[in-house]
Design an enzyme around this catalytic site. Sequence first.
Site, PDB file in Angstrom:
ATOM      1  N   TYR A 145      -6.499  -9.051 -15.153  1.00 45.88           N
ATOM      2  CA  TYR A 145      -6.982  -8.230 -14.035  1.00 45.88           C
ATOM      3  C   TYR A 145      -6.231  -8.618 -12.774  1.00 45.88           C
ATOM      4  CZ  TYR A 145     -10.286  -6.384 -10.522  1.00 45.88           C
ATOM      5  OH  TYR A 145     -10.861  -5.717  -9.463  1.00 45.88           O
ATOM      6  N   ASP A 245      -0.567 -14.471 -10.804  1.00 43.12           N
ATOM      7  CA  ASP A 245      -1.755 -14.075 -10.052  1.00 43.12           C
ATOM      8  C   ASP A 245      -2.724 -15.255 -10.105  1.00 43.12           C
ATOM      9  OD1 ASP A 245      -4.177 -13.135  -9.177  1.00 43.12           O
ATOM     10  OD2 ASP A 245      -3.960 -11.161 -10.103  1.00 43.12           O
ATOM     11  N   LYS A 273      -9.753 -15.766  -2.975  1.00 36.00           N
ATOM     12  CA  LYS A 273     -10.950 -16.528  -3.367  1.00 36.00           C
ATOM     13  C   LYS A 273     -11.018 -17.942  -2.750  1.00 36.00           C
ATOM     14  CE  LYS A 273     -11.768 -13.821  -7.577  1.00 36.00           C
ATOM     15  NZ  LYS A 273     -12.916 -12.961  -7.413  1.00 36.00           N
TER      16      LYS A 273
HETATM   17  N1  PLP Z   1      -6.490 -11.012  -9.386  1.00 41.01           N
HETATM   18  C1  PLP Z   1      -7.400 -11.704 -10.099  1.00 41.01           C
HETATM   19  C2  PLP Z   1      -6.915 -12.647 -11.161  1.00 41.01           C
HETATM   20  C3  PLP Z   1      -8.763 -11.567  -9.841  1.00 41.01           C
HETATM   21  O1  PLP Z   1      -9.641 -12.254 -10.571  1.00 41.01           O
HETATM   22  C4  PLP Z   1      -9.168 -10.697  -8.792  1.00 41.01           C
HETATM   23  C5  PLP Z   1     -10.580 -10.539  -8.478  1.00 41.01           C
HETATM   24  O2  PLP Z   1     -11.461 -11.008  -9.141  1.00 41.01           O
HETATM   25  C6  PLP Z   1      -8.189  -9.994  -8.078  1.00 41.01           C
HETATM   26  C7  PLP Z   1      -6.859 -10.172  -8.395  1.00 41.01           C
HETATM   27  C8  PLP Z   1      -8.566  -9.070  -6.970  1.00 41.01           C
HETATM   28  O3  PLP Z   1      -8.987  -9.783  -5.849  1.00 41.01           O
HETATM   29  P1  PLP Z   1      -9.956  -9.109  -4.761  1.00 41.01           P
HETATM   30  O4  PLP Z   1     -11.286  -8.913  -5.446  1.00 41.01           O
HETATM   31  O5  PLP Z   1      -9.992 -10.121  -3.648  1.00 41.01           O
HETATM   32  O6  PLP Z   1      -9.330  -7.827  -4.353  1.00 41.01           O
END
Ligand code: PLP
Length: 435
Positions: A145, A245, A273
Amino acid sequence: MKPCSFERSKARIHAAAGRMPGGVSSHFRFGVSPTPLVFRKAEGVHLHDLDGNRLIDYYMGLGPMILGHTPADVIDAARRQLDQGLLYGGQSELEFEAARLVCELVPCAERVRFASSGSEAVQLALRLARAATGRGRVLKFEGHYHGWLDSVLWSVAPPPAAMGPEDHPASCPGSAGQDPGAGRDVEVLSWNRPGQVVDRIARGDVAAVIMEAAMFNSGAILPLPGYLEAVREACTRTGTILVFDEVITGFRVAPGGAQERLGVVPDLAVFAKAIANGFPVAAVAGRGDVMDRLATGGVVHGGTYNAQPVAMAATVATLKRLSAPQVHEAMEARGRRLMAGFEAAFRDAGMTATVTGFPQIFHVGLGLEKPPVNYRDTLAIDRARYVRLTTALLERGVRALERGAWFLSTEHDDQVIDTTIEAMRDAVAAVAREA
Ligand code: PLP
């Protein structure tokens, strides 16, 4: 002890749904059992809800609250900044200091650019990769994700009937209304299969390979030995930009994130986060020559709230605390104890389950015989039964994600860990009795 009940939350959500779809502000807070909860306040590792329950929290804001819900140093830093103005539309010393800390902690970080959410920071990383390579294609992986936006919400949780063969996975949209054109240049592969990705990169037309270097969205899946190294090598050979990521893993699994813990350095990495312990901060960090395209290469990235000073004050305070190795060591020891306690609880109840990941963020896969290697392995998880388990835990005062993830913080002390293990043993026994 009387089980917790959630009737007031349920009624309030029902009433709020007349003004807010589903009564919530994010898809991922919707449809949880027995109801999305409504909270009054949080402190340390505890959440206080509308029904008067005091819950031990393992959502931890879905990952950010690595120092607990009310860390005095972060809150004091933010509070001090509130008196100095809210938004300058210009730079502050705070963001320079936050950038210094990111560059000191994160192996790939020669430069950093701040943003406000992980989803948008991912977009910047991909734009930079396309600008740097002059290519269009992006490779992503099933089950990974990278935010909710059209360009990356492909095959995050593809239904088995639509996902195609593992050698050539189909690209499945994650949302109704998603722009099909946004996926034209995105190719989905199966993760942890070095041959597949290395062969694809070798064709020389890929701008970026983006992945969670340790995957925590569909289960917790660690890279097989040599996998990241093989992808790194193929990217280096072809001038492809490797993007990790690290929105979940960043500053959490080690001060320098998964890249430090796993020993493979990407070209770019995305953070959010835990970087600011609850304030809306994200970042892209990486190679100077790629990042400097933001200054001299015509790559555009804006954002009214980027590096908002109160959030930057919180970032500096958070990163300073996370710079001390003892912080991660303490979480590591407690997380290991929690994982071992859960394993024993499942074993003693004769319930099949895996407990995988890192002690600061791990995952329970109910029904799995062995740790999953990629998304398709996680389809064997008994999700309905796990929801019954998290519901039973909630009734016993422990709030954990229904998708199996457990987020630790520095505030989950030995006593909290013991109480959680006891609640898990009790909940497992209750769910085992149902069968
Ligand atoms: N990338 C990863 C691995 C994530 O777990 C998340 C959100 O949980 C995101 C990107 C997206 O981040 P945001 O919710 O701050 O837009």
